[in-house]
Design an enzyme around this catalytic site. Structure first.
Site, PDB file in Angstrom:
ATOM      1  N   CYS A  67     -59.067 116.476  27.177  1.00 51.20           N
ATOM      2  CA  CYS A  67     -57.709 117.022  27.203  1.00 51.20           C
ATOM      3  C   CYS A  67     -56.673 115.942  26.941  1.00 51.20           C
ATOM      4  CB  CYS A  67     -57.441 117.735  28.525  1.00 51.20           C
ATOM      5  SG  CYS A  67     -57.667 116.737  30.015  1.00 51.20           S
ATOM      6  N   HIS A 179     -55.902 118.309  34.704  1.00 50.48           N
ATOM      7  CA  HIS A 179     -55.780 118.645  33.290  1.00 50.48           C
ATOM      8  C   HIS A 179     -54.567 117.949  32.703  1.00 50.48           C
ATOM      9  CE1 HIS A 179     -56.693 120.888  29.724  1.00 50.48           C
ATOM     10  NE2 HIS A 179     -55.537 121.541  29.716  1.00 50.48           N
ATOM     11  N   ASP A 197     -51.432 124.352  26.197  1.00 51.02           N
ATOM     12  CA  ASP A 197     -52.724 124.009  26.795  1.00 51.02           C
ATOM     13  C   ASP A 197     -53.745 123.688  25.708  1.00 51.02           C
ATOM     14  OD1 ASP A 197     -55.111 123.875  28.270  1.00 51.02           O
ATOM     15  OD2 ASP A 197     -54.431 125.413  29.674  1.00 51.02           O
TER      16      ASP A 197
END
Length: 242
Positions: A67, A179, A197
């Protein structure tokens, strides 16, 4: 930008995400960007200067630990940072999740550590600082909600700026751990930030209230010496003046 052009851009971005998976159900407190309510929030958000470059550079993280890598690649490409050559795209130069990692990044975050546990907020800032950019790392504990709202909101109103957040998913009733993803916009009327995202196989881009996002950042990261998560402000030379 006119509502028509904003709508057209939204449709283009959502149609070129490259992922058509069945994502997990969203908690009621989060608003899907592609929903009627999510689209309405985008159309009323002004200005959209930061949204345009980062949305065009949207990436899906290539592994569940990447991520931070995907967020860095989006940022570097959105800010038009000088890029290395990439064999699949020669003669064009572009950052990818394969070529952004090199010998310099190994000194900040070894790839075997990255593959095992992802990256922390400070490692994210350290990797971005390897490039000709202005980088500020902000741990949530060092400020407050009002500071975050104003700082990130103001930053997103200027082209050449990127805000990346490091937050705990379960604090937003998502699945489940830490995250990293970029922010793309702030709607002051609704007091919501738009998270692009990078785990697009899991969750879509969402609008989240400033207070919920701050609470999700104001959580302890045991992999970062017990520091809180937070956000990183990134600017290129042209966008450094605020």
């Amino acid at each position: 930008m006119s509502p028509f052009l904003s709508r057209l851009l939204l449709c283009w971005v959502l149609s070129t995400t490259g992922v058509s998976a069945e994502t997990l159900a969203l908690p009621t407190r989060l608003i899907d960007l592609s929903s009627d309510q999510g689209e309405a929030l985008l159309l009323e958000t002004k200005p959209l200067d930061a949204y345009l470059p980062i949305s065009v550079a949207f990436e899906t993280q290539k592994t569940q630990a990447y991520c931070g890598v995907a967020s860095i690649v989006m940022t570097l490409n959105a800010l038009k940072t000088p890029a290395p050559s990439s064999p699949p795209y020669q003669p064009y130069a572009v950052f990818t999740q394969d070529n952004v990692l090199d010998q310099r990044t190994e000194a900040v975050l070894p790839r075997d550590v990255l593959a095992r546990q992802g990256m922390t907020l400070d490692q994210l800032g350290g990797l971005l600082a390897l490039h000709p950019l202005l980088v500020e790392v902000h741990h949530a504990v060092s400020g407050g909600l009002d500071t975050f709202r104003k700082t990130a909101g103001d930053y997103l109103s200027t082209r050449g700026h990127v805000v990346i957040v490091n937050y705990l998913r379960k604090s937003l009733d998502q699945e489940r751990g830490g995250h990293i993803s970029p922010l793309a916009a702030y709607d002051a009327k609704a007091d919501r930030f738009l998270i692009l995202d990078v785990a697009r196989y899991k969750y879509p881009p969402v609008w989240v209230t400033a207070s919920d996002l701050f609470d999700a950042m104001n959580t302890i990261d045991s992999d970062n010496d017990g520091k809180t998560r937070g956000y990183v402000l990134v600017a290129n030379g042209a966008g450094a003046q605020r």
